[in-house]
Design a protein around this motif. Structure first.
Motif, PDB file in Angstrom:
ATOM      1  N   THR A   1       9.999  13.326  40.913  1.00 31.90           N
ATOM      2  CA  THR A   1       8.409  13.682  40.953  1.00 31.90           C
ATOM      3  C   THR A   1       7.954  13.553  42.163  1.00 31.90           C
ATOM      4  OG1 THR A   1       8.384  12.634  38.700  1.00 31.90           O
ATOM      5  CG2 THR A   1       6.161  12.848  39.821  1.00 31.90           C
ATOM      6  N   LEU A   2       7.371  14.922  42.523  1.00 27.72           N
ATOM      7  CA  LEU A   2       6.684  15.012  43.954  1.00 27.72           C
ATOM      8  C   LEU A   2       5.310  15.123  43.903  1.00 27.72           C
ATOM      9  CD1 LEU A   2       6.764  16.147  46.664  1.00 27.72           C
ATOM     10  CD2 LEU A   2       7.285  18.640  45.918  1.00 27.72           C
TER      11      LEU A   2
ATOM     12  N   VAL B   1      -1.359  13.402  44.008  1.00 24.14           N
ATOM     13  CA  VAL B   1      -1.356  14.391  42.734  1.00 24.14           C
ATOM     14  C   VAL B   1      -0.123  14.899  42.593  1.00 24.14           C
ATOM     15  CG1 VAL B   1      -2.266  16.705  42.159  1.00 24.14           C
ATOM     16  CG2 VAL B   1      -3.913  14.917  43.080  1.00 24.14           C
ATOM     17  N   THR B   2       0.367  15.126  41.133  1.00 25.09           N
ATOM     18  CA  THR B   2       1.750  15.293  41.013  1.00 25.09           C
ATOM     19  C   THR B   2       1.861  16.956  41.315  1.00 25.09           C
ATOM     20  OG1 THR B   2       2.377  13.847  39.456  1.00 25.09           O
ATOM     21  CG2 THR B   2       3.699  15.751  39.339  1.00 25.09           C
ATOM     22  N   ILE B   3       2.583  17.384  41.940  1.00 24.05           N
ATOM     23  CA  ILE B   3       3.069  19.007  42.465  1.00 24.05           C
ATOM     24  C   ILE B   3       3.844  19.504  41.488  1.00 24.05           C
ATOM     25  CG2 ILE B   3       3.728  20.393  44.079  1.00 24.05           C
ATOM     26  CD1 ILE B   3       2.700  18.422  46.266  1.00 24.05           C
ATOM     27  N   GLU B   4       5.077  18.716  41.388  1.00 19.17           N
ATOM     28  CA  GLU B   4       6.094  19.164  40.317  1.00 19.17           C
ATOM     29  C   GLU B   4       7.114  17.856  39.911  1.00 19.17           C
ATOM     30  OE1 GLU B   4       7.906  22.186  42.712  1.00 19.17           O
ATOM     31  OE2 GLU B   4       9.564  21.224  42.875  1.00 19.17           O
ATOM     32  N   SER B   5       7.736  18.037  38.667  1.00 20.04           N
ATOM     33  CA  SER B   5       8.360  17.194  38.498  1.00 20.04           C
ATOM     34  C   SER B   5       9.656  17.608  37.300  1.00 20.04           C
ATOM     35  CB  SER B   5       7.589  15.933  37.502  1.00 20.04           C
ATOM     36  OG  SER B   5       8.367  14.853  37.036  1.00 20.04           O
TER      37      SER B   5
ATOM     38  N   PRO C   1      15.141  17.806  54.503  1.00 18.09           N
ATOM     39  CA  PRO C   1      16.089  16.690  55.217  1.00 18.09           C
ATOM     40  C   PRO C   1      15.617  15.392  55.102  1.00 18.09           C
ATOM     41  CG  PRO C   1      15.429  18.598  56.464  1.00 18.09           C
ATOM     42  CD  PRO C   1      14.952  18.965  55.269  1.00 18.09           C
ATOM     43  N   GLY C   2      14.427  15.081  54.743  1.00 16.76           N
ATOM     44  CA  GLY C   2      13.842  13.853  54.725  1.00 16.76           C
ATOM     45  C   GLY C   2      14.586  13.309  53.261  1.00 16.76           C
ATOM     46  N   LEU C   3      14.604  13.873  52.200  1.00 15.38           N
ATOM     47  CA  LEU C   3      15.016  13.558  51.169  1.00 15.38           C
ATOM     48  C   LEU C   3      16.681  13.048  50.993  1.00 15.38           C
ATOM     49  CD1 LEU C   3      13.986  12.626  48.391  1.00 15.38           C
ATOM     50  CD2 LEU C   3      14.061  14.769  47.641  1.00 15.38           C
ATOM     51  N   GLU C   4      17.280  14.013  51.733  1.00 17.07           N
ATOM     52  CA  GLU C   4      18.710  13.971  51.660  1.00 17.07           C
ATOM     53  C   GLU C   4      18.958  12.684  52.532  1.00 17.07           C
ATOM     54  OE1 GLU C   4      21.299  17.533  52.802  1.00 17.07           O
ATOM     55  OE2 GLU C   4      21.398  17.928  50.639  1.00 17.07           O
ATOM     56  N   LYS C   5      18.334  12.594  53.572  1.00 22.12           N
ATOM     57  CA  LYS C   5      18.684  11.610  54.188  1.00 22.12           C
ATOM     58  C   LYS C   5      18.590  10.092  53.702  1.00 22.12           C
ATOM     59  CE  LYS C   5      15.910  10.223  57.788  1.00 22.12           C
ATOM     60  NZ  LYS C   5      15.046  10.689  59.087  1.00 22.12           N
ATOM     61  N   VAL C   6      17.592   9.958  53.043  1.00 23.36           N
ATOM     62  CA  VAL C   6      17.191   8.836  51.928  1.00 23.36           C
ATOM     63  C   VAL C   6      18.416   8.503  50.878  1.00 23.36           C
ATOM     64  CG1 VAL C   6      15.687   7.832  50.387  1.00 23.36           C
ATOM     65  CG2 VAL C   6      14.756   8.707  52.489  1.00 23.36           C
ATOM     66  N   LEU C   7      18.751   9.633  50.124  1.00 14.19           N
ATOM     67  CA  LEU C   7      19.884   9.555  49.250  1.00 14.19           C
ATOM     68  C   LEU C   7      21.058   9.401  49.724  1.00 14.19           C
ATOM     69  CD1 LEU C   7      18.395  12.467  47.203  1.00 14.19           C
ATOM     70  CD2 LEU C   7      18.443  10.208  46.645  1.00 14.19           C
ATOM     71  N   ASP C   8      21.575   9.726  50.943  1.00 13.54           N
ATOM     72  CA  ASP C   8      22.796   9.619  51.611  1.00 13.54           C
ATOM     73  C   ASP C   8      23.342   8.193  51.502  1.00 13.54           C
ATOM     74  OD1 ASP C   8      24.679  11.580  53.038  1.00 13.54           O
ATOM     75  OD2 ASP C   8      24.931   9.730  54.287  1.00 13.54           O
TER      76      ASP C   8
ATOM     77  N   LEU D   1       4.976  14.581  51.874  1.00 11.36           N
ATOM     78  CA  LEU D   1       5.355  14.613  50.665  1.00 11.36           C
ATOM     79  C   LEU D   1       5.877  13.309  49.922  1.00 11.36           C
ATOM     80  CD1 LEU D   1       7.026  18.047  50.478  1.00 11.36           C
ATOM     81  CD2 LEU D   1       4.767  17.737  49.697  1.00 11.36           C
ATOM     82  N   THR D   2       5.558  12.824  48.824  1.00  7.08           N
ATOM     83  CA  THR D   2       6.172  11.601  48.294  1.00  7.08           C
ATOM     84  C   THR D   2       6.851  11.877  47.113  1.00  7.08           C
ATOM     85  OG1 THR D   2       4.228  10.263  49.024  1.00  7.08           O
ATOM     86  CG2 THR D   2       5.478   9.367  47.176  1.00  7.08           C
ATOM     87  N   PHE D   3       8.383  11.558  46.910  1.00  6.97           N
ATOM     88  CA  PHE D   3       9.083  11.697  46.000  1.00  6.97           C
ATOM     89  C   PHE D   3       9.379  10.363  45.379  1.00  6.97           C
ATOM     90  CE2 PHE D   3       9.890  14.905  48.912  1.00  6.97           C
ATOM     91  CZ  PHE D   3      10.074  16.290  48.063  1.00  6.97           C
ATOM     92  N   ASP D   4       9.255  10.245  44.044  1.00  5.79           N
ATOM     93  CA  ASP D   4       9.942   9.312  43.059  1.00  5.79           C
ATOM     94  C   ASP D   4      11.433   9.935  42.716  1.00  5.79           C
ATOM     95  OD1 ASP D   4       7.721   7.628  43.199  1.00  5.79           O
ATOM     96  OD2 ASP D   4       6.902   8.630  41.520  1.00  5.79           O
ATOM     97  N   VAL D   5      12.457   9.029  43.124  1.00  2.56           N
ATOM     98  CA  VAL D   5      13.681   9.899  42.566  1.00  2.56           C
ATOM     99  C   VAL D   5      14.481   8.645  42.062  1.00  2.56           C
ATOM    100  CG1 VAL D   5      13.848  11.404  44.774  1.00  2.56           C
ATOM    101  CG2 VAL D   5      14.557   9.256  44.973  1.00  2.56           C
TER     102      VAL D   5
END
Ligand code: ZN
Length: 160
Positions: free
Chosen positions: A14-15, A21-25, A43-50, A130-134
Motif C-alpha cells: 500500500t502506497l 492518503v493512499t495513492i495505490e494498493s 531504489p528505496g524500496l528494493e534496498k529495504v527488501l533486499d 512515499l510511504t509503503f506498507d509491504v
C-alpha cells in the motif's frame, strides 16, 4: 529463500503520500510480482527488501531521491495549441507523447495559458516522499527466460 538479484518476489503493498492518503494498493487484487534487482521497483524500496524473506512485513518511508526523483522545473514546458495534431483532445490530465532532442518523452497536460498548453514531463510522483506498507508473500528463483527478458512471467505464460 532470501530476496536478492534474480529472485521473483511476490508482495502486497500500500502506497501512501506524506499526509497518509493512499495513492495505490495491491490489497483486494492480485499481489505484485517483480524481478528483484532489475530496476522494476523504486531504489528505496528494493534496498529495504533486499535480504528479507517471505513473511517479512514492514513500513518504509522513501525520500524523493530514492523514489521518483525531485521535481525538475525545467520539465514543465509550454506549447501552442495549434502545434498539436488536429482532432486530438487536449485536456487537463491527458498524456501526450513527443519526440524531443533528448528522445521520446511523455508529458501530462497540466493547464492552459491563453493559446498555450502547459505540459509537465515530471513523473506524477516526482518530489514526493512515499510511504509503503509491504508484505512479502513469496520469493522464488527466476527462470532463465525471466532473467534474459528482465521481467516476470505469469502462471499463464509470457506477459509482454
Ligand atoms: Zn518475457
Amino acid at each position: 529463500m532470501k530476496i536478492e538479484r534474480g529472485r521473483v518476489v511476490t508482495l502486497h503493498y500500500t502506497l501512501r503520500d506524506e499526509s497518509g492518503v493512499t495513492i495505490e494498493s495491491s490489497r483486494g487484487r492480485d499481489p505484485l510480482a517483480y524481478l528483484h534487482g532489475y530496476g522494476q521497483l523504486i531504489p528505496g524500496l528494493e534496498k529495504v527488501l533486499d535480504g528479507s524473506v517471505a513473511g517479512h512485513a514492514s513500513t518504509v518511508t522513501v525520500p524523493p531521491r530514492e523514489a521518483y526523483g525531485e521535481r525538475n522545473p525545467d520539465a514543465v514546458i509550454r506549447a501552442d495549441k495549434d502545434s498539436f495534431p488536429e482532432g486530438m483532445e487536449i485536456a487537463k490530465g491527458v498524456e501526450v507523447h513527443a519526440d524531443t532532442p533528448d528522445g521520446p518523452l511523455s508529458f501530462v497536460v497540466v493547464g492552459f495559458e491563453g493559446e498555450q498548453v502547459v505540459l509537465d514531463a515530471n513523473h506524477p510522483m516526482a518530489g514526493m516522499t512515499l510511504t509503503f506498507d509491504v508484505e512479502v508473500l513469496d520469493v522464488r528463483a527466476a527462470t532463465p527466460d525471466e532473467i534474459s527478458h528482465g521481467h516476470v512471467h505469469g502462471a499463464h505464460g509470457h506477459h509482454p
